[in-house]
Design a protein around this motif. Structure first.
Motif, PDB file in Angstrom:
ATOM      1  N   GLN A  15       0.796  -1.228   0.000  1.00 55.14           N
ATOM      2  CA  GLN A  15       0.000   0.000   0.000  1.00 55.14           C
ATOM      3  C   GLN A  15       0.831   1.282   0.000  1.00 55.14           C
ATOM      4  O   GLN A  15       0.416   2.294   0.553  1.00 55.14           O
ATOM      5  CB  GLN A  15      -0.987   0.027   1.164  1.00 55.14           C
ATOM      6  CG  GLN A  15      -2.133  -0.924   0.984  1.00 55.14           C
ATOM      7  CD  GLN A  15      -3.190  -0.757   2.054  1.00 55.14           C
ATOM      8  OE1 GLN A  15      -2.902  -0.395   3.187  1.00 55.14           O
ATOM      9  NE2 GLN A  15      -4.420  -1.042   1.686  1.00 55.14           N
ATOM     10  N   GLU A  34       1.265   3.829  -2.139  1.00 51.26           N
ATOM     11  CA  GLU A  34       0.518   4.207  -3.334  1.00 51.26           C
ATOM     12  C   GLU A  34       1.178   5.287  -4.185  1.00 51.26           C
ATOM     13  O   GLU A  34       0.684   5.615  -5.258  1.00 51.26           O
ATOM     14  CB  GLU A  34      -0.888   4.628  -2.929  1.00 51.26           C
ATOM     15  CG  GLU A  34      -1.646   3.489  -2.272  1.00 51.26           C
ATOM     16  CD  GLU A  34      -2.919   3.935  -1.582  1.00 51.26           C
ATOM     17  OE1 GLU A  34      -3.112   5.152  -1.402  1.00 51.26           O
ATOM     18  OE2 GLU A  34      -3.704   3.049  -1.217  1.00 51.26           O
ATOM     19  N   HIS A  50      -0.933  -3.704  -3.814  1.00 53.48           N
ATOM     20  CA  HIS A  50      -1.718  -2.468  -3.746  1.00 53.48           C
ATOM     21  C   HIS A  50      -0.866  -1.203  -3.924  1.00 53.48           C
ATOM     22  O   HIS A  50      -1.163  -0.165  -3.342  1.00 53.48           O
ATOM     23  CB  HIS A  50      -2.540  -2.398  -2.465  1.00 53.48           C
ATOM     24  CG  HIS A  50      -3.555  -3.492  -2.369  1.00 53.48           C
ATOM     25  ND1 HIS A  50      -4.600  -3.605  -3.260  1.00 53.48           N
ATOM     26  CD2 HIS A  50      -3.661  -4.536  -1.516  1.00 53.48           C
ATOM     27  CE1 HIS A  50      -5.308  -4.676  -2.942  1.00 53.48           C
ATOM     28  NE2 HIS A  50      -4.760  -5.255  -1.904  1.00 53.48           N
ATOM     29  N   GLY A 105      -0.779   0.870  -6.566  1.00 52.82           N
ATOM     30  CA  GLY A 105      -1.634   1.006  -7.739  1.00 52.82           C
ATOM     31  C   GLY A 105      -1.062   1.711  -8.953  1.00 52.82           C
ATOM     32  O   GLY A 105      -1.646   1.644 -10.025  1.00 52.82           O
ATOM     33  N   GLY A 151      -3.520  -6.738  -6.478  1.00 63.35           N
ATOM     34  CA  GLY A 151      -4.169  -5.450  -6.638  1.00 63.35           C
ATOM     35  C   GLY A 151      -3.593  -4.574  -7.725  1.00 63.35           C
ATOM     36  O   GLY A 151      -3.965  -3.406  -7.828  1.00 63.35           O
TER      37      GLY A 151
END
Length: 171
Positions: free
Chosen positions: A71, A73, A102, A104, A133
């Motif tokens: 995560q 990001e 994640h 992204g 993800g």
């Protein structure tokens, strides 16, 4: 080492990362390195560059490398390139764990570059690559399959990813 930005503060995480990574270079015989950046929302490509420099610094000693960017990001393909481009220099590496779940902004390019960095690490006995993800195509998977044929010393393998067209997949 664990760097987390759970408070969503506006402190310059990348500058802190630089300072911490620089302090690690005084450990001349480091063989195991784990850096956990889970949910460090402000970590970006600049921070990854500092991590890549540390990885490069320990290229002749590291046996185990665990990097967790779950995560994070703000990391792009360029940030992954700072690390992936240095993987092939890790001559003594036997355990590698990379988690970009994640993150992204990453694309097929990131996975391809990681695969290219791993392909000559013939001494690997453990490999874990996690890309859940991300919006990935099947191209990097085909590249990874070809590389795995050369990693004959592997004893433990964990690969996971997902994409729009496919649900959770792993080896």
């Amino acid at each position: 080492m664990c760097i987390r930005d759970r408070s969503n503060c506006t402190a310059n995480v990348n500058e802190s990362c630089k300072t911490i990574m620089k302090s690690l270079t005084h450990l001349h015989s480091l063989i195991h390195l784990t850096l956990d950046f889970t949910s460090t929302s402000q970590l970006n490509d600049e921070g990854c560059n500092h991590v890549g420099q540390v990885v490069n610094h320990f290229s002749s000693t590291l046996a185990t490398l665990h990097l967790n960017f779950y995560q994070c990001e703000q990391i792009t393909d360029a940030g992954v390139d700072h690390i992936a481009g240095r993987l092939s220099s890790l001559s003594k590496l036997i355990h590698l764990h990379l988690n970009y779940t994640h993150c992204g902004l990453l694309t097929d390019r990131s996975v391809e570059n990681i695969v290219n960095g791993v392909k000559i690490l013939s001494g690997l006995t453990q490999l874990s690559l996690l890309f859940y993800g991300l919006q990935l195509s099947d191209g990097p998977v085909a590249s990874l399959t070809r590389v795995l044929r050369n990693l004959t010393q592997l004893k433990q393998l964990s690969i996971g990813w997902s994409s729009n067209r496919h649900h959770h997949r792993s080896f």
